[in-house]
Design a protein around this motif. Structure first.
Motif, mmCIF file in Angstrom:
data_model
loop_
_atom_site.group_PDB
_atom_site.id
_atom_site.type_symbol
_atom_site.label_atom_id
_atom_site.label_comp_id
_atom_site.label_asym_id
_atom_site.label_seq_id
_atom_site.Cartn_x
_atom_site.Cartn_y
_atom_site.Cartn_z
ATOM 1 N N ALA A 84 -31.043 27.196 25.787
ATOM 2 C CA ALA A 84 -30.643 28.573 25.459
ATOM 3 C C ALA A 84 -29.927 28.582 24.116
ATOM 4 C CB ALA A 84 -29.724 29.137 26.544
ATOM 5 N N VAL A 85 -30.598 29.147 23.102
ATOM 6 C CA VAL A 85 -29.975 29.381 21.800
ATOM 7 C C VAL A 85 -29.614 30.858 21.750
ATOM 8 C CG1 VAL A 85 -30.188 29.199 19.305
ATOM 9 C CG2 VAL A 85 -31.433 27.597 20.776
ATOM 10 N N ARG A 91 -29.142 37.412 14.057
ATOM 11 C CA ARG A 91 -29.708 36.085 14.327
ATOM 12 C C ARG A 91 -28.741 34.952 13.972
ATOM 13 N NH1 ARG A 91 -32.433 39.580 16.020
ATOM 14 N NH2 ARG A 91 -34.706 39.684 16.196
ATOM 15 N N ARG A 92 -27.443 35.233 14.005
ATOM 16 C CA ARG A 92 -26.455 34.185 13.807
ATOM 17 C C ARG A 92 -26.180 33.497 15.141
ATOM 18 N NH1 ARG A 92 -22.506 38.184 10.525
ATOM 19 N NH2 ARG A 92 -22.790 39.210 12.554
ATOM 20 N N VAL A 93 -26.121 32.168 15.119
ATOM 21 C CA VAL A 93 -25.905 31.395 16.343
ATOM 22 C C VAL A 93 -24.490 31.635 16.856
ATOM 23 C CG1 VAL A 93 -25.788 29.080 17.321
ATOM 24 C CG2 VAL A 93 -27.597 29.657 15.682
ATOM 25 N N HIS A 142 -18.460 33.167 32.400
ATOM 26 C CA HIS A 142 -17.400 32.355 31.799
ATOM 27 C C HIS A 142 -17.112 32.701 30.339
ATOM 28 C CE1 HIS A 142 -17.049 29.592 35.235
ATOM 29 N NE2 HIS A 142 -18.355 29.763 35.368
ATOM 30 N N GLU A 143 -18.053 33.341 29.651
ATOM 31 C CA GLU A 143 -17.861 33.730 28.255
ATOM 32 C C GLU A 143 -18.315 35.176 28.072
ATOM 33 O OE1 GLU A 143 -20.115 30.786 26.114
ATOM 34 O OE2 GLU A 143 -18.754 29.147 26.618
ATOM 35 N N PRO A 144 -17.695 36.119 28.800
ATOM 36 C CA PRO A 144 -18.207 37.494 28.844
ATOM 37 C C PRO A 144 -18.216 38.199 27.484
ATOM 38 C CG PRO A 144 -16.024 37.334 29.866
ATOM 39 C CD PRO A 144 -16.508 35.940 29.650
ATOM 40 N N GLU A 145 -17.212 37.946 26.644
ATOM 41 C CA GLU A 145 -17.196 38.606 25.330
ATOM 42 C C GLU A 145 -18.367 38.125 24.480
ATOM 43 O OE1 GLU A 145 -13.506 38.412 23.290
ATOM 44 O OE2 GLU A 145 -12.334 39.188 24.987
ATOM 45 N N LEU A 146 -18.646 36.837 24.537
ATOM 46 C CA LEU A 146 -19.785 36.298 23.801
ATOM 47 C C LEU A 146 -21.095 36.854 24.381
ATOM 48 C CD1 LEU A 146 -20.232 32.695 22.534
ATOM 49 C CD2 LEU A 146 -22.075 33.748 23.827
ATOM 50 N N PHE A 147 -21.175 36.942 25.694
ATOM 51 C CA PHE A 147 -22.386 37.446 26.351
ATOM 52 C C PHE A 147 -22.728 38.853 25.850
ATOM 53 C CE2 PHE A 147 -24.656 39.618 29.806
ATOM 54 C CZ PHE A 147 -25.680 38.723 30.045
ATOM 55 N N ARG A 148 -21.710 39.678 25.652
ATOM 56 C CA ARG A 148 -21.954 41.047 25.203
ATOM 57 C C ARG A 148 -22.476 41.101 23.762
ATOM 58 N NH1 ARG A 148 -17.468 42.038 28.697
ATOM 59 N NH2 ARG A 148 -15.944 41.577 27.046
ATOM 60 N N ARG A 149 -22.302 40.026 23.012
ATOM 61 C CA ARG A 149 -22.756 39.999 21.618
ATOM 62 C C ARG A 149 -24.173 39.453 21.468
ATOM 63 N NH1 ARG A 149 -18.688 36.331 18.740
ATOM 64 N NH2 ARG A 149 -20.006 36.847 16.930
ATOM 65 N N ILE A 150 -24.800 39.037 22.569
ATOM 66 C CA ILE A 150 -26.127 38.416 22.469
ATOM 67 C C ILE A 150 -27.164 39.450 22.043
ATOM 68 C CG2 ILE A 150 -27.999 37.274 23.736
ATOM 69 C CD1 ILE A 150 -25.841 36.035 25.541
ATOM 70 N N GLY A 151 -27.796 39.202 20.906
ATOM 71 C CA GLY A 151 -28.898 40.050 20.473
ATOM 72 C C GLY A 151 -30.225 39.539 20.961
ATOM 73 N N GLN A 152 -30.339 38.191 21.056
ATOM 74 C CA GLN A 152 -31.592 37.587 21.492
ATOM 75 C C GLN A 152 -31.324 36.164 21.992
ATOM 76 O OE1 GLN A 152 -34.874 37.844 18.581
ATOM 77 N NE2 GLN A 152 -35.813 39.033 20.221
ATOM 78 N N ALA A 166 -38.895 33.653 10.038
ATOM 79 C CA ALA A 166 -38.139 34.896 10.257
ATOM 80 C C ALA A 166 -38.794 35.778 11.312
ATOM 81 C CB ALA A 166 -37.957 35.675 8.955
ATOM 82 N N THR A 167 -39.538 35.170 12.243
ATOM 83 C CA THR A 167 -40.105 35.917 13.373
ATOM 84 C C THR A 167 -39.546 35.356 14.678
ATOM 85 O OG1 THR A 167 -42.029 34.437 13.493
ATOM 86 C CG2 THR A 167 -42.258 36.447 12.168
#
Length: 491
Positions: A84-85, A91-93, A142-152, A166-167
């Motif tokens: 999982a990336v 698209r920032r990690v 365990h990382e809810p704030e990060l989870f809310r920032r997931i774009g993809q 870039a696709t």
């Protein structure tokens, strides 16, 4: 002659292969990778390390084989599955990638099954910590704030694709390992996504492995020393791409991989799930085909472990002692359960442990070594039976992976499984070879020309007398697991 470039993002190494228009290997190179384990049961990698490894390996191959590199016409991708990336809208990690061998999400697997009991029928697999979906439930908890920032969410090789083209695209075989794909329909499943709190917008597009996913962008082209605009194929998950690399593309064809883990892979003409026995049913990297896999988590890893345990300088040195045993001595060796990291097929038991049983005063390093490689063979026999229970028949497999270098182990496996095994030239290129072949297919080349089986090196026929002699030991192996499974630590 023109070439295609195959990129295989493994766990311990990124490999590159240049393959010509006949599907033959021209050259290869690799760059090592390391795994971070900041907590027990965790396994992570920084995706940026993958890009650095790609640039390094490309430089080596470009310098050693400048003419073949200058003739690259297309690129294909293969890679470790299930990782999982997590990236944001730009698209920032967001965090290190959680890998296939990370087992922190065991409780989330139970939660997934509670939310959607029909999951195995849709996804073709049981919910296991290795897959992608339970990892996202863990992040949400365990990382809810990060989870809310997931774009993809991107799979490992598909993050590299993003850097190249870039696709945001994945292929069917790799996407099938997420627990979000309807494997029979070859499309993302709204039910599976909803069960893990994900949306279709957070998924990459899915295409066949032999289709074009995008073209090489300027920055990536400059970094690799390749022309801008080269087509990049969909590619495949590591096992599916490896199958393409050895010509296992038609129903009934397949391979046995003796790497860190042990894999039995067989191509099927339709979706044939058998989740009750922890058989994996995935899409193949080629249109209109699927495959079944049985997976044991310790194979060649077990041989490395017993070599350290007995103080031998190398696996080859220990195997030399094992080969000197007589059949009678082998039949008096201890039994060994090879579950050093838990087990998948057929037990789906993360708590299973390794066990030696039947030692006496005559037990020495050679007999322990034999017990280990025999135990791996018995575990693979259980996997083969699970495939057969799902309706798949196989009579010959290609043996690949580090363990394939031992003719003695190959013959023992043939005797144990009761099927023919062969080794072939070029199998060491693995997924990179298959990725390059998929790149040729994306250019419109004929599958019959590109996906030819490599030249056989050796054929191992099962010996009927040894197959019969091993049957009672196989039954003892199975009884030993049943007798000890409740004694394994659960912590």
């Amino acid at each position: 002659m023109n070439t295609a470039l195959g990129i295989d993002l493994g766990t311990s190494e990124l490999k590159l292969a240049l393959v010509d228009e006949t599907g033959a290997l021209v050259a290869s190179a690799g760059s090592p990778l390391t795994v971070s384990r900041p907590h027990p049961h965790w396994a992570e990698q920084d995706p940026h390390d993958w890009w650095d490894a790609l640039v390094l390996a490309a430089r080596e191959l470009r310098e050693r084989h400048a003419d073949a590199w200058a003739r690259v016409q297309a690129i294909g991708l293969s890679g470790q599955m299930h990782g999982a990336v997590l990236v944001d809208e730009e698209r920032r990690v967001l965090r290190p990638a959680i890998l296939w061998n990370d087992t922190r999400s065991s409780a989330q697997c139970d939660e997934l099954m509670r939310r959607l009991p029909s999951l195995p029928q849709i996804a073709g697999n049981l919910a296991m910590p290795g897959f992608t979906a339970p990892k996202l439930l863990w992040v949400a908890e365990h990382e809810p704030e990060l989870f809310r920032r997931i774009g993809q969410v991107l799979l490992p090789k598909d993050w590299l694709r993003w850097r190249l083209t870039a696709t945001a695209v994945s292929d069917m075989s790799d996407a099938a390992g997420t627990l979000w794909l309807d494997v029979g329909r070859r499309a993302w499943s709204p039910q599976l996504l909803q069960a893990s709190g994900m949306t279709l917008a957070q998924m990459p597009a899915v295409i066949e492995g032999s289709a074009v996913s995008g073209t090489l962008q300027r920055d990536a082209a400059l970094a690799l020393g390749l022309p801008e605009g080269l087509p990049v194929a969909g590619g495949g998950g590591d096992n599916a791409a490896s199958a393409v690399g050895i010509g296992a593309v038609q129903p009934g064809e397949g391979f046995l991989s003796l790497g860190t883990s042990g894999v039995l892979f067989v191509v099927t003409d339709r979706y044939r799930p058998n989740p009750d026995s922890a058989v994996h049913a995935f899409c193949h990297a080629l249109p209109g085909r699927w495959h079944q896999m049985s997976v044991m988590l310790s194979a060649a890893n077990g041989l490395q472990w017993v070599t350290r345990l007995t103080g031998f300088s190398s696996e080859a040195a220990l195997l030399e002692r094992v080969e000197a045993l007589s059949d009678a001595e082998r039949d008096r060796a201890p039994l060994f359960l090879p579950y050093l990291s838990g087990e998948r097929t057929p037990h789906n038991d993360p708590h299973a442990t390794g066990v030696f049983f039947g030692m006496d005063n005559e037990t020495d390093a050679a007999r322990l070594g034999h017990a280990v490689i025999e135990g791996v063979g018995f575990g693979l026999a259980d996997g083969l039976q699970a495939l057969r229970d799902a309706g798949t028949e196989v009579h010959r497999l290609t043996l690949v992976g580090g363990g394939a270098r031992s003719a003695h182990w190959a013959q023992l496996l043939a005797n144990t499984l009761g099927i023919e095994l062969q080794t072939v030239a070029g199998a060491e290129a693995g997924g990179a070879m298959g990725a390059a072949r998929l790149a040729w297919l994306a250019l419109g080349r004929d599958e019959r020309d590109v996906c030819r089986a490599p030249t056989p090196r050796a054929l191992f026929q099962p010996r009927a007398d040894r197959h019969a002699a091993l049957r009672p030991r196989l039954e003892g192996f199975r009884a030993l697991y049943r007798a000890t499974r409740e004694l394994a630590p659960r912590a």
